[in-house]
Write a protein that holds these residues in place. Structure first.
Motif, PDB file in Angstrom:
ATOM      1  N   ARG A  26       0.840  -1.200   0.000  1.00  0.00           N
ATOM      2  CA  ARG A  26       0.000   0.000   0.000  1.00  0.00           C
ATOM      3  C   ARG A  26       0.878   1.253   0.000  1.00  0.00           C
ATOM      4  O   ARG A  26       0.623   2.202  -0.746  1.00  0.00           O
ATOM      5  CB  ARG A  26      -0.918  -0.033   1.228  1.00  0.00           C
ATOM      6  N   MET A  27       1.936   1.236   0.829  1.00  0.00           N
ATOM      7  CA  MET A  27       2.843   2.384   0.855  1.00  0.00           C
ATOM      8  C   MET A  27       3.540   2.543  -0.502  1.00  0.00           C
ATOM      9  O   MET A  27       3.592   3.645  -1.050  1.00  0.00           O
ATOM     10  CB  MET A  27       3.892   2.220   1.954  1.00  0.00           C
ATOM     11  N   CYS A  28       4.059   1.445  -1.042  1.00  0.00           N
ATOM     12  CA  CYS A  28       4.766   1.534  -2.325  1.00  0.00           C
ATOM     13  C   CYS A  28       3.839   1.976  -3.449  1.00  0.00           C
ATOM     14  O   CYS A  28       4.240   2.749  -4.321  1.00  0.00           O
ATOM     15  CB  CYS A  28       5.444   0.208  -2.650  1.00  0.00           C
ATOM     16  N   PHE A  29       2.586   1.519  -3.429  1.00  0.00           N
ATOM     17  CA  PHE A  29       1.621   1.959  -4.436  1.00  0.00           C
ATOM     18  C   PHE A  29       1.410   3.466  -4.343  1.00  0.00           C
ATOM     19  O   PHE A  29       1.234   4.150  -5.364  1.00  0.00           O
ATOM     20  CB  PHE A  29       0.291   1.223  -4.273  1.00  0.00           C
ATOM     21  N   SER A  30       1.464   4.005  -3.124  1.00  0.00           N
ATOM     22  CA  SER A  30       1.251   5.446  -2.951  1.00  0.00           C
ATOM     23  C   SER A  30       2.332   6.260  -3.651  1.00  0.00           C
ATOM     24  O   SER A  30       2.135   7.440  -3.928  1.00  0.00           O
ATOM     25  CB  SER A  30       1.201   5.815  -1.465  1.00  0.00           C
ATOM     26  N   PHE A  31       3.465   5.630  -3.958  1.00  0.00           N
ATOM     27  CA  PHE A  31       4.560   6.345  -4.613  1.00  0.00           C
ATOM     28  C   PHE A  31       4.262   6.662  -6.075  1.00  0.00           C
ATOM     29  O   PHE A  31       5.079   7.285  -6.754  1.00  0.00           O
ATOM     30  CB  PHE A  31       5.876   5.576  -4.484  1.00  0.00           C
TER      31      PHE A  31
END
Length: 120
Positions: A26-31
């Motif tokens: 989820r964090m990496c997708f936010s990038f």
């Protein structure tokens, strides 16, 4: 129900891995958002807390341990966003996953392509 045959040295990204890696992915997708990439660069710890990235995932982020991120449930497609922040490309990720140098990894890809491509 399908069964999966193990492939030596390969971690299967299945439902269990997806659940385990949810916060990290989820964090990496936010990038995908430039604002989120900048927020991560400004304060990695705050960004990890915001998305609930902790434990082994946080350790692997701090140490830039891409194989560790995969083992912690990271999906390579989402991790590519994290790798981009670090200035890494997909070939860098492949080299890290296989324990090869980037040049050796690229040479292996060329050899495999030559073997798979019929010559006239």
């Amino acid at each position: 129900m399908a069964t999966h045959q193990p492939i030596p040295g390969t971690l299967l990204f299945d439902g269990e891995q997806a659940r385990k890696g949810y916060a990290l992915n989820r964090m990496c997708f936010s990038f995908n958002s430039a604002d989120n990439r900048e927020a991560f660069k400004a304060d990695e710890e705050a960004c990890m807390r915001r998305f609930g990235v902790a434990g082994e995932q946080a350790r692997a982020i701090r140490e830039r341990d891409v194989p560790g991120l995969l083992a912690a449930g990271g999906n390579v497609y989402y991790l590519a966003k994290f790798a981009g922040i670090l200035g890494l490309d997909v070939q860098d990720l492949g080299a890290l996953q296989t324990g090869m140098s980037k040049d050796d990894f690229k040479a292996m890809l060329v050899r495999q392509n030559e073997q798979a491509t019929p010559h006239s």
